[in-house]
Design an enzyme around this catalytic site. Structure first.
Site, PDB file in Angstrom:
ATOM      1  N   GLY A  20      46.455  28.938  44.388  1.00  0.00           N
ATOM      2  CA  GLY A  20      46.931  28.183  43.230  1.00  0.00           C
ATOM      3  C   GLY A  20      46.818  29.001  41.963  1.00  0.00           C
ATOM      4  O   GLY A  20      46.037  29.959  41.896  1.00  0.00           O
TER       5      GLY A  20
ATOM      6  N   GLN B  47      46.092  30.899  33.160  1.00  0.00           N
ATOM      7  CA  GLN B  47      45.754  32.125  33.891  1.00  0.00           C
ATOM      8  C   GLN B  47      46.799  33.218  33.704  1.00  0.00           C
ATOM      9  O   GLN B  47      46.539  34.381  34.008  1.00  0.00           O
ATOM     10  CB  GLN B  47      45.573  31.832  35.387  1.00  0.00           C
ATOM     11  CG  GLN B  47      44.326  31.009  35.687  1.00  0.00           C
ATOM     12  CD  GLN B  47      44.140  30.835  37.171  1.00  0.00           C
ATOM     13  OE1 GLN B  47      44.801  30.007  37.774  1.00  0.00           O
ATOM     14  NE2 GLN B  47      43.275  31.639  37.762  1.00  0.00           N
TER      15      GLN B  47
ATOM     16  N   HIS C 226      40.986  21.902  41.104  1.00  0.00           N
ATOM     17  CA  HIS C 226      40.649  23.203  40.509  1.00  0.00           C
ATOM     18  C   HIS C 226      41.655  23.590  39.416  1.00  0.00           C
ATOM     19  O   HIS C 226      41.276  23.986  38.313  1.00  0.00           O
ATOM     20  CB  HIS C 226      40.622  24.255  41.632  1.00  0.00           C
ATOM     21  CG  HIS C 226      40.391  25.663  41.176  1.00  0.00           C
ATOM     22  ND1 HIS C 226      39.264  26.384  41.526  1.00  0.00           N
ATOM     23  CD2 HIS C 226      41.146  26.502  40.409  1.00  0.00           C
ATOM     24  CE1 HIS C 226      39.342  27.593  40.975  1.00  0.00           C
ATOM     25  NE2 HIS C 226      40.474  27.702  40.299  1.00  0.00           N
ATOM     26  N   GLU C 227      42.936  23.442  39.731  1.00  0.00           N
ATOM     27  CA  GLU C 227      43.970  23.846  38.769  1.00  0.00           C
ATOM     28  C   GLU C 227      44.038  22.872  37.593  1.00  0.00           C
ATOM     29  O   GLU C 227      44.275  23.287  36.453  1.00  0.00           O
ATOM     30  CB  GLU C 227      45.337  23.969  39.454  1.00  0.00           C
ATOM     31  CG  GLU C 227      45.401  24.909  40.656  1.00  0.00           C
ATOM     32  CD  GLU C 227      44.878  26.307  40.393  1.00  0.00           C
ATOM     33  OE1 GLU C 227      44.909  26.767  39.233  1.00  0.00           O
ATOM     34  OE2 GLU C 227      44.407  26.943  41.344  1.00  0.00           O
TER      35      GLU C 227
ATOM     36  N   CYS D  99      38.681  31.929  42.615  1.00  0.00           N
ATOM     37  CA  CYS D  99      39.656  31.781  41.531  1.00  0.00           C
ATOM     38  C   CYS D  99      40.173  33.178  41.203  1.00  0.00           C
ATOM     39  O   CYS D  99      39.396  34.127  41.114  1.00  0.00           O
ATOM     40  CB  CYS D  99      38.967  31.173  40.314  1.00  0.00           C
ATOM     41  SG  CYS D  99      40.046  31.015  38.881  1.00  0.00           S
ATOM     42  N   LEU D 100      41.484  33.296  41.017  1.00  0.00           N
ATOM     43  CA  LEU D 100      42.065  34.607  40.749  1.00  0.00           C
ATOM     44  C   LEU D 100      41.573  35.197  39.426  1.00  0.00           C
ATOM     45  O   LEU D 100      41.673  36.407  39.222  1.00  0.00           O
ATOM     46  CB  LEU D 100      43.592  34.514  40.741  1.00  0.00           C
ATOM     47  CG  LEU D 100      44.232  34.203  42.107  1.00  0.00           C
ATOM     48  CD1 LEU D 100      45.727  33.984  41.955  1.00  0.00           C
ATOM     49  CD2 LEU D 100      43.950  35.312  43.116  1.00  0.00           C
TER      50      LEU D 100
ATOM     51  N   HIS E 168      41.578  23.899  35.095  1.00  0.00           N
ATOM     52  CA  HIS E 168      42.029  25.037  34.268  1.00  0.00           C
ATOM     53  C   HIS E 168      42.755  24.555  33.017  1.00  0.00           C
ATOM     54  O   HIS E 168      42.641  25.153  31.953  1.00  0.00           O
ATOM     55  CB  HIS E 168      42.986  25.934  35.058  1.00  0.00           C
ATOM     56  CG  HIS E 168      42.309  27.018  35.847  1.00  0.00           C
ATOM     57  ND1 HIS E 168      41.491  27.962  35.267  1.00  0.00           N
ATOM     58  CD2 HIS E 168      42.339  27.322  37.169  1.00  0.00           C
ATOM     59  CE1 HIS E 168      41.059  28.795  36.201  1.00  0.00           C
ATOM     60  NE2 HIS E 168      41.546  28.426  37.363  1.00  0.00           N
TER      61      HIS E 168
HETATM   62 NI    NI Z   1      41.330  29.234  39.252  1.00  0.00          NI
END
Ligand code: NI
Length: 173
Positions: free
Chosen positions: A46, A51, A144-145, A102-103, A148
């Site tokens: 995701g 991000q 999670h997203e 997480c990226l 963000h």
């Molecule tokens: Ni993330």
């Protein structure tokens, strides 16, 4: 389509709250296409607007709901994506504690409690509203997203990190 740079740990952008998307236009479509490409390139599950430096309430997720239980990808399987614009979590059910990454925080695996099931609503890229019920990885990803978009990350949510556990154990020996 173009790859976008993924914002990394330490960037204050990751702690900011995003504004709602108001224009469902070509620019939004371009952003979503770029996010898909960026997510695929990073081999992630995701990716949220902030991000890639865009402070709007938008995220994408891989959609593996049509994969068999074992998660095995059939020959020629093409990755599908879900796009969430101005998402809202309507209700949740249960709780699962699991590691998630997480990226924006490569190499970090945080143990995070998330709902087992999530019901959410959002808009697609054309401005059409939809509702979705998700469980497993997708439910976790939606939470999670969504975090963000409010400037909340695994650094805020994780009760501990897998990497820290290993270090602690190493030190004891
Ligand atoms: Ni993330």
């Amino acid at each position: 389509m173009a790859l976008r740079t993924i914002v990394q740990d330490g960037d204050p952008i990751l702690k900011k709250k995003c504004r709602a998307v108001t224009n469902f236009d070509d620019r939004l479509a371009q952003l979503l296409d770029d996010m898909r490409e960026t997510l695929a390139d990073a081999n992630g599950y995701g990716l949220a607007g902030p991000q890639v430096g865009v402070m709007r309430r938008v995220f994408i997720s891989i959609d593996e709901r049509d994969l068999p239980e074992d998660g095995e990808r059939p020959e020629g399987y093409e990755t599908k994506y879900l796009e969430f614009i101005n998402p809202e979590i309507l209700s949740t059910e249960g709780e699962i504690m699991q590691y998630e990454g997480c990226l924006s925080f490569p190499g970090r695996n945080g143990a995070v409690r998330r709902p087992a099931k999530v019901k959410a609503r959002a808009f697609d890229r054309h401005g059409n509203p939809f509702e979705i019920e998700a469980e497993g990885m997708l439910a976790r990803c939606i939470c999670h997203e969504s975090d963000h978009l409010d400037g909340v990350t695994i650094l805020d949510r994780a009760e501990y990190f897998y990497e820290d556990l290993e270090e602690d154990e190493g030190e004891e020996e």
